[in-house]
Design an enzyme around this catalytic site. Structure first.
Site, PDB file in Angstrom:
ATOM      1  N   LYS A 127       7.908   8.187  -2.396  1.00 35.70           N
ATOM      2  CA  LYS A 127       6.742   8.133  -1.849  1.00 35.70           C
ATOM      3  C   LYS A 127       6.184   8.699  -1.092  1.00 35.70           C
ATOM      4  O   LYS A 127       7.330   9.269   0.093  1.00 35.70           O
ATOM      5  CB  LYS A 127       6.631   6.346  -2.005  1.00 35.70           C
ATOM      6  CG  LYS A 127       6.290   5.909  -2.803  1.00 35.70           C
ATOM      7  CD  LYS A 127       5.331   6.393  -4.376  1.00 35.70           C
ATOM      8  CE  LYS A 127       5.164   5.336  -5.536  1.00 35.70           C
ATOM      9  NZ  LYS A 127       6.412   4.893  -6.195  1.00 35.70           N
TER      10      LYS A 127
HETATM   11  C1  LIG Z   1       1.717   3.888 -10.345  1.00 32.57           C
HETATM   12  C2  LIG Z   1       2.912   2.219  -9.563  1.00 32.57           C
HETATM   13  N1  LIG Z   1       2.786   1.270  -9.842  1.00 32.57           N
HETATM   14  C3  LIG Z   1       3.769   0.637  -9.474  1.00 32.57           C
HETATM   15  C4  LIG Z   1       4.756   0.847  -8.764  1.00 32.57           C
HETATM   16  C5  LIG Z   1       6.275  -0.103  -8.987  1.00 32.57           C
HETATM   17  O1  LIG Z   1       6.510   0.690  -7.266  1.00 32.57           O
HETATM   18  P1  LIG Z   1       8.164  -0.229  -6.560  1.00 32.57           P
HETATM   19  O2  LIG Z   1       9.304   1.138  -7.300  1.00 32.57           O
HETATM   20  O3  LIG Z   1       8.220   0.444  -5.274  1.00 32.57           O
HETATM   21  O4  LIG Z   1       8.637  -1.599  -7.048  1.00 32.57           O
HETATM   22  C6  LIG Z   1       5.285   2.165  -8.529  1.00 32.57           C
HETATM   23  C7  LIG Z   1       6.656   3.055  -7.879  1.00 32.57           C
HETATM   24  O5  LIG Z   1       7.394   3.765  -8.561  1.00 32.57           O
HETATM   25  C8  LIG Z   1       4.638   3.359  -9.798  1.00 32.57           C
HETATM   26  O6  LIG Z   1       4.614   3.856  -9.748  1.00 32.57           O
END
Ligand SMILES: Cc1ncc(COP(=O)(O)O)c(C=O)c1O
Length: 410
Positions: free
Chosen positions: A197
Site C-alpha cells: 500500500k
Molecule cells: C480493497 C481492499 N480491502 C481490504 C483489504 C484487506 O487489507 P489487509 O490485506 O491489510 O488485510 C485490502 C488489501 O489488500 C484491499 O485491497
C-alpha cells in the site's frame, strides 16, 4: 531506484534508513506491543486524515471486521459491497453473520456509483440492508456525496473501504475538499497498511471515525471486547475493593471481541512512513503522468481507467484497461510476455461474487459492469521507488507484448 535489468513487481514498499531506525528503536525499547508508538501513530493518522479518531489494528481485514462489529451488524442484516474489490470487503460482512448484496461497478473505473448502488438496494431479496461498504478502488474515491445521499435515504450506515486510498481527497478544492477517512459521508473508514500500500507497516490497518462512541467500540473489539472501568462494568462488587477503590487487575467482557491489536513495531514503521506520504504521493502522481503519456500511442487498445473529475487521488495502483480481443492475445499471454521482459503485473480483482463460496450462497449474479472491468483490467508496476524511465520501459514492453511495438515506432 530501479535499474534497467531489475525485475519490476506490480507493487512494492519503499523502506528507507530512518524507517529501519524507527523500528530498531522500538526493538531496543521497553514495549514491543501496546506501548507508546500505537497512540502516536493513531494521533498522526487522525491528523493526516482529518478524522477525530483513529484506531490502529492488525490489518485492513481486521479494520473492516471491527467496523462491522462496531456498527452492530449481524445475522438478518445485509450489506452492499461492490463486487470489484478484495475478498476482505465482503468477508467482513460474513464474519459478523450479515449477508452480502453484491453491487455492480462502473465498467471503466471499477467504482461503485449511485446508479449501481440503487440497483443493488432494489435487489435486497427481503433482507434488511443496513450498511454500504463503498471501495475507493486503485486510490480513486467513489462519489461519496451521491452514494451517501442514497444510502442514507435507504437507512444504511456507511463504512468506506479506504484500503487503497490513504491521502486521497475529493469533492472540492483546498479546505473544501473531503479527505478519505475523515468520514464526512460515512460512519467509519477502514485502512490497510499492507506492504504494497501507499505506506507500509508490513501488515497493519486502522479504522477512523467521527463518533467517539463508535471509536470506543472499535478499540474495545480490537482487544477481546474488554473494559476495565466506567459505566460498562456490570459486576461492581468484583470491580471494587471494600473501600470503593477500583481493583487494579479487574476487567470485564460485556461483548466478545478479538485480538486485532497493532504492535509498536508496526506503528513505529507506520509513523515513519506516514511522514513521507506526501512525497510518496507526488512520486506516484508523476509516475501516472509518465505512464499516461507513454501509453497514449496505444489507445484505444490500452486506456487508463476512467478518472473521476472531482477526485485528487493518492494512487495505489496503476490499472489500465486492455481490449485483449482486439489485440489478439489473451491476458495470461500478455502477462507472461511481460514477465519474460522482467515486468510483473496483477489483476485487481476477480469479482468477489464469482468466488465459489459466494456462488454457492447467492447463485450466479449478472453484474455486467464488473464483467467488463474484470475482462480488461491489468495493474502495471507502480511504486514510489520506480522512475519515469521504468514507466516508459513498461509501456514499451506492453506495446511489444501486444504486438504493437512496430506500429508504435512507425
Ligand atoms: C480493497 C481492499 N480491502 C481490504 C483489504 C484487506 O487489507 P489487509 O490485506 O491489510 O488485510 C485490502 C488489501 O489488500 C484491499 O485491497
Amino acid at each position: 531506484m530501479t535499474g534497467r535489468s531489475e525485475f519490476l513487481p506490480y507493487a512494492r514498499q519503499l523502506i528507507e534508513d530512518d524507517d529501519i531506525a524507527a523500528v530498531s528503536a522500538v526493538l531496543r525499547g521497553d514495549w514491543l506491543t501496546t506501548g507508546p508508538a500505537v497512540p502516536r501513530f493513531e494521533a498522526a493518522l487522525a491528523a493526516r486524515t482529518k478524522a477525530p479518531f483513529a484506531v490502529a489494528c492488525a490489518n485492513g481485514t481486521a479494520a473492516l471486521h471491527l467496523a462491522a462489529l462496531a456498527l452492530g451488524l449481524g445475522p438478518g442484516d445485509a450489506v452492499v459491497v461492490p463486487t470489484v474489490t478484495f475478498l476482505a470487503t465482503a468477508n467482513a460482512a460474513r464474519f459478523v453473520g450479515a449477508e452480502v448484496v453484491f453491487a455492480d461497478v462502473d465498467p471503466d473505473s471499477g467504482l461503485l456509483t449511485a446508479a449501481t448502488l440503487a440497483e443493488a438496494l432494489a435487489r435486497n431479496n427481503g433482507r434488511e440492508i443496513r450498511a454500504v461498504f463503498p471501495v475507493h478502488l486503485n486510490g480513486q474515491s467513489c462519489d461519496m456525496a451521491e452514494i451517501a445521499a442514497l444510502a442514507r435515504r435507504a437507512g444504511c450506515k456507511i463504512v468506506e473501504d479506504a484500503c487503497h486510498a490513504l491521502g486521497t481527497a475529493y469533492g472540492g478544492r483546498g479546505d473544501d475538499a473531503a479527505l478519505v477517512g475523515e468520514c464526512r459521508h460515512a460512519e467509519l473508514a477502514a485502512f490497510s497498511f499492507h506492504a504494497v500500500k501507499a505506506i507500509a507497516m508490513g501488515e497493519g490497518g486502522a479504522v477512523t471515525a467521527r463518533d467517539p462512541a463508535l471509536a470506543e467500540r472499535v478499540a474495545r473489539f480490537r482487544s477481546h471486547g474488554m473494559v476495565r472501568e466506567g459505566d460498562r462494568i456490570e459486576n461492581a462488587s468484583l470491580a471494587r475493593a471494600a473501600d470503593g477503590s477500583a481493583n487494579p487487575w479487574y476487567y470485564e467482557m460485556p461483548e466478545i471481541g478479538y485480538n486485532y491489536r497493532a504492535t509498536d513495531i508496526q506503528c513505529a514503521l507506520g509513523l515513519s512512513q506516514l511522514a513521507k506520504l506526501d512525497r510518496f504521493a507526488a512520486a506516484r502522481r508523476d509516475l501516472v503522468a509518465a505512464y499516461d503519456a507513454a501509453l497514449a500511442p496505444l489507445a484505444p487498445l490500452v486506456r487508463p481507467i476512467a478518472r473521476r473529475a472531482d477526485c485528487a487521488p493518492v494512487w495505489h495502483l496503476y490499472a489500465v484497461l486492455i481490449d485483449f480481443e482486439r489485440a489478439g492475445a489473451d491476458r495470461a499471454t500478455v502477462m507472461r510476455r511481460l514477465a519474460e521482459r522482467g515486468i510483473g503485473t496483477q489483476v485487481h480483482y476477480i469479482p468477489v461474487h464469482k468466488q465459489p463460496y459466494y456462488r454457492r450462497r447467492y447463485g450466479d449474479l449478472a453484474l455486467p459492469g464488473a464483467d467488463r472491468y474484470y475482462a480488461r483490467c491489468l495493474s502495471l508496476p507502480f511504486f514510489a521507488a520506480m522512475t519515469q524511465d521504468d514507466a516508459r520501459r513498461v509501456a514499451a514492453a506492453l506495446a511489444a507484448a501486444l504486438g504493437r511495438d512496430r506500429q508504435e515506432a512507425a
